[in-house]
Write a protein that holds these residues in place. Structure first.
Motif, PDB file in Angstrom:
ATOM      1  N   ILE A  94      10.361 -57.181 -41.900  1.00  6.22           N
ATOM      2  CA  ILE A  94      10.748 -58.587 -41.709  1.00  6.22           C
ATOM      3  C   ILE A  94      12.267 -58.700 -41.593  1.00  6.22           C
ATOM      4  N   ALA A  95      12.995 -57.998 -42.467  1.00  3.76           N
ATOM      5  CA  ALA A  95      14.464 -58.058 -42.438  1.00  3.76           C
ATOM      6  C   ALA A  95      15.014 -57.475 -41.141  1.00  3.76           C
ATOM      7  N   LYS A  96      14.465 -56.350 -40.717  1.00  5.25           N
ATOM      8  CA  LYS A  96      14.951 -55.673 -39.506  1.00  5.25           C
ATOM      9  C   LYS A  96      14.709 -56.509 -38.252  1.00  5.25           C
ATOM     10  N   VAL A  97      13.493 -57.024 -38.097  1.00  6.84           N
ATOM     11  CA  VAL A  97      13.173 -57.831 -36.907  1.00  6.84           C
ATOM     12  C   VAL A  97      14.026 -59.108 -36.901  1.00  6.84           C
ATOM     13  N   THR A  98      14.167 -59.738 -38.072  1.00  9.61           N
ATOM     14  CA  THR A  98      14.980 -60.963 -38.173  1.00  9.61           C
ATOM     15  C   THR A  98      16.425 -60.687 -37.778  1.00  9.61           C
ATOM     16  N   ARG A  99      16.992 -59.604 -38.311  1.00  8.76           N
ATOM     17  CA  ARG A  99      18.391 -59.294 -38.005  1.00  8.76           C
ATOM     18  C   ARG A  99      18.573 -58.909 -36.533  1.00  8.76           C
TER      19      ARG A  99
END
Length: 256
Positions: A198-203
């Motif tokens: 979730i963090a990677k895709v969001t960033r």
């Protein structure tokens, strides 16, 4: 009447049991095409068994917490500590107790298309998801380590449900919630793996938006990391408001 290899292929695609009579019947079929289909079925079956085994192995920290009476367990991870530009982003994910996401692991081990696919699956399989980010200017003010903790705390605050237990990737947070810090947690815990995706895709999506504002830097390709392309763009076009002024070599570019 004997089935064609295409018809056999269709029937095999719905079989999940090694003891299925049709699969056994296919094993006795001497046609080369059928034998290849059987071989392919067994290969996929073994892959699925391995992914299943990996998934249940990555549930051990969640199971331990549940055994101790905790039921809203949030995995927390961050992305973007190392780049020269862009925010640091953290995510907190509370998965459903009966979730099943075979193949999910540390976001760094997944391709971009796999991360996008898991991003959607995690949203379907989660009780709550929270995201927190800290801008480059705050990173410069308080340092990247402290900014990471702030991003993680924000992610927890942005959950729609308050977690009763935290699983963190090699971090400790000063919050009044019991927690376990796990070295390489994103490949050890399914909840942390979910939060890393979730963090990677969001960033990455944030960096693509920044790339649209500043196409000459190629942010959508290197996501703010100090690649040759990025460093060359910095030397030609200078520093933007999205760059971390306290990071070398940005600091040197500002104070030659």
């Amino acid at each position: 009447m004997q089935l064609t290899t295409n018809e056999i292929k269709q029937k095999l695609s719905s079989i999940t049991n090694k003891a299925d009579p049709f699969l056994i019947e296919c094993q006795a079929d001497h046609r080369k095409g059928v034998q290849q289909l059987v071989e392919k079925w067994y290969k996929q079956y073994e892959q699925q068994k391995n992914l299943q085994s990996q998934f249940y192995s990555m549930l051990r920290f969640e199971r331990e917490a549940k055994k101790n009476g905790f039921h809203l367990i949030a995995g927390i991870d961050e992305v973007g500590r190392g780049p020269l530009a862009g925010p640091v982003v953290a995510a907190a994910v509370i998965l459903k107790e009966d979730c099943y996401i075979p193949g999910l692991t540390d976001s760094k081990k997944l391709t971009a298309s796999m991360r996008e696919r898991f991003y959607d699956i995690i949203h379907e399989q989660a009780v709550a998801i929270g995201v927190g980010s800290v801008s480059p200017s705050i990173i410069d003010e308080i340092n990247i380590y402290e900014a990471t903790k702030v991003a993680m705390s924000k992610a927890i605050e942005n959950l729609s449900k308050t977690p009763t237990y935290l699983l963190l990737d090699a971090m400790k947070l000063n919050v009044q919630i019991p927690q376990t810090s796990i070295i390489k947690g994103d490949s050890q815990s399914i909840s942390i793996a979910a939060s890393s995706v979730i963090a990677k895709v969001t960033r990455d999506r944030i960096m693509v938006d920044i790339a649209n504002q500043y196409p000459e830097y190629g942010f959508d390709q290197h996501m703010g990391y100090g690649t040759k392309q990025h460093l060359e763009a910095l030397n030609i076009h200078g520093v933007t408001e999205h760059h971390r002024k306290s990071f070398a070599p940005i600091k040197e570019l500002q104070n030659p």
